[in-house]
Motif scaffolding. Sequence first.
Motif, PDB file in Angstrom:
ATOM      1  N   ASN A  48       0.831  -1.204   0.000  1.00  0.00           N
ATOM      2  CA  ASN A  48       0.000   0.000   0.000  1.00  0.00           C
ATOM      3  C   ASN A  48       0.862   1.249   0.000  1.00  0.00           C
ATOM      4  N   LEU A  49       1.993   1.200   0.684  1.00  0.00           N
ATOM      5  CA  LEU A  49       2.914   2.344   0.678  1.00  0.00           C
ATOM      6  C   LEU A  49       3.351   2.662  -0.749  1.00  0.00           C
ATOM      7  N   LYS A  50       3.703   1.643  -1.511  1.00  0.00           N
ATOM      8  CA  LYS A  50       4.113   1.873  -2.906  1.00  0.00           C
ATOM      9  C   LYS A  50       2.967   2.484  -3.709  1.00  0.00           C
ATOM     10  N   THR A  51       1.756   1.991  -3.475  1.00  0.00           N
ATOM     11  CA  THR A  51       0.588   2.541  -4.169  1.00  0.00           C
ATOM     12  C   THR A  51       0.392   4.011  -3.816  1.00  0.00           C
ATOM     13  N   GLU A  52       0.455   4.317  -2.535  1.00  0.00           N
ATOM     14  CA  GLU A  52       0.233   5.696  -2.093  1.00  0.00           C
ATOM     15  C   GLU A  52       1.349   6.635  -2.545  1.00  0.00           C
ATOM     16  N   LEU A  53       2.577   6.168  -2.555  1.00  0.00           N
ATOM     17  CA  LEU A  53       3.676   6.983  -3.082  1.00  0.00           C
ATOM     18  C   LEU A  53       3.469   7.275  -4.561  1.00  0.00           C
ATOM     19  N   THR A  54       3.017   6.277  -5.297  1.00  0.00           N
ATOM     20  CA  THR A  54       2.742   6.459  -6.726  1.00  0.00           C
ATOM     21  C   THR A  54       1.618   7.469  -6.922  1.00  0.00           C
ATOM     22  N   GLN A  55       0.556   7.356  -6.129  1.00  0.00           N
ATOM     23  CA  GLN A  55      -0.561   8.289  -6.244  1.00  0.00           C
ATOM     24  C   GLN A  55      -0.138   9.705  -5.882  1.00  0.00           C
ATOM     25  N   THR A  56       0.710   9.838  -4.881  1.00  0.00           N
ATOM     26  CA  THR A  56       1.192  11.160  -4.476  1.00  0.00           C
ATOM     27  C   THR A  56       2.064  11.779  -5.565  1.00  0.00           C
ATOM     28  N   ALA A  57       2.953  10.982  -6.128  1.00  0.00           N
ATOM     29  CA  ALA A  57       3.801  11.480  -7.213  1.00  0.00           C
ATOM     30  C   ALA A  57       2.949  11.906  -8.409  1.00  0.00           C
ATOM     31  N   ALA A  58       1.958  11.100  -8.736  1.00  0.00           N
ATOM     32  CA  ALA A  58       1.081  11.426  -9.871  1.00  0.00           C
ATOM     33  C   ALA A  58       0.286  12.700  -9.598  1.00  0.00           C
ATOM     34  N   THR A  59      -0.139  12.888  -8.359  1.00  0.00           N
ATOM     35  CA  THR A  59      -0.881  14.099  -8.000  1.00  0.00           C
ATOM     36  C   THR A  59       0.007  15.331  -8.117  1.00  0.00           C
ATOM     37  N   ALA A  60       1.244  15.226  -7.674  1.00  0.00           N
ATOM     38  CA  ALA A  60       2.177  16.352  -7.797  1.00  0.00           C
ATOM     39  C   ALA A  60       2.449  16.674  -9.266  1.00  0.00           C
ATOM     40  N   ILE A  61       2.621  15.646 -10.063  1.00  0.00           N
ATOM     41  CA  ILE A  61       2.836  15.859 -11.497  1.00  0.00           C
ATOM     42  C   ILE A  61       1.612  16.490 -12.129  1.00  0.00           C
ATOM     43  N   ARG A  62       0.442  16.016 -11.724  1.00  0.00           N
ATOM     44  CA  ARG A  62      -0.808  16.583 -12.254  1.00  0.00           C
ATOM     45  C   ARG A  62      -0.882  18.074 -11.942  1.00  0.00           C
ATOM     46  N   TRP A  63      -0.524  18.453 -10.740  1.00  0.00           N
ATOM     47  CA  TRP A  63      -0.548  19.856 -10.348  1.00  0.00           C
ATOM     48  C   TRP A  63       0.424  20.650 -11.222  1.00  0.00           C
ATOM     49  N   LEU A  64       1.619  20.130 -11.418  1.00  0.00           N
ATOM     50  CA  LEU A  64       2.590  20.801 -12.285  1.00  0.00           C
ATOM     51  C   LEU A  64       2.073  20.944 -13.716  1.00  0.00           C
ATOM     52  N   GLU A  65       1.421  19.914 -14.215  1.00  0.00           N
ATOM     53  CA  GLU A  65       0.848  19.966 -15.562  1.00  0.00           C
ATOM     54  C   GLU A  65      -0.193  21.075 -15.667  1.00  0.00           C
ATOM     55  N   HIS A  66      -1.023  21.200 -14.640  1.00  0.00           N
ATOM     56  CA  HIS A  66      -2.053  22.239 -14.656  1.00  0.00           C
ATOM     57  C   HIS A  66      -1.436  23.632 -14.564  1.00  0.00           C
ATOM     58  N   ILE A  67      -0.392  23.785 -13.774  1.00  0.00           N
ATOM     59  CA  ILE A  67       0.288  25.083 -13.686  1.00  0.00           C
ATOM     60  C   ILE A  67       0.853  25.466 -15.048  1.00  0.00           C
ATOM     61  N   LYS A  68       1.520  24.519 -15.678  1.00  0.00           N
ATOM     62  CA  LYS A  68       2.105  24.791 -17.001  1.00  0.00           C
ATOM     63  C   LYS A  68       1.012  25.165 -18.007  1.00  0.00           C
ATOM     64  N   LYS A  69      -0.093  24.421 -17.971  1.00  0.00           N
ATOM     65  CA  LYS A  69      -1.205  24.706 -18.886  1.00  0.00           C
ATOM     66  C   LYS A  69      -1.798  26.087 -18.610  1.00  0.00           C
ATOM     67  N   GLU A  70      -1.953  26.433 -17.342  1.00  0.00           N
ATOM     68  CA  GLU A  70      -2.504  27.745 -16.981  1.00  0.00           C
ATOM     69  C   GLU A  70      -1.564  28.880 -17.371  1.00  0.00           C
ATOM     70  N   GLU A  71      -0.274  28.649 -17.299  1.00  0.00           N
ATOM     71  CA  GLU A  71       0.698  29.671 -17.698  1.00  0.00           C
ATOM     72  C   GLU A  71       0.677  29.924 -19.204  1.00  0.00           C
ATOM     73  N   SER A  72       0.319  28.895 -19.971  1.00  0.00           N
ATOM     74  CA  SER A  72       0.352  29.039 -21.427  1.00  0.00           C
ATOM     75  C   SER A  72      -0.946  29.600 -21.992  1.00  0.00           C
ATOM     76  N   THR A  73      -1.942  29.789 -21.126  1.00  0.00           N
ATOM     77  CA  THR A  73      -3.207  30.363 -21.630  1.00  0.00           C
ATOM     78  C   THR A  73      -3.329  31.808 -21.275  1.00  0.00           C
TER      79      THR A  73
END
Length: 73
Positions: A48-73
Amino acid sequence: MMIRDMIAQERKRQDKLHPNFPKELRLAILVEEVGEISTALQNGDIENLKTELTQTAATAIRWLEHIKKEEST
């Protein structure tokens, strides 16, 4: 499976499960994931730790993706 592949697969799952990622909830979502890491550690549940670490990393990446997208609009 490679770690990057695990995170990419989780990112796709997140987009399907919750297509919206509102600005005002991003920190709360990330902190919730970190809390789940803590629970997995306390329970000694390595799988479960591996699952949660993966989900946390994906959430952080998702946030970065949204920031980049918002900066380009």
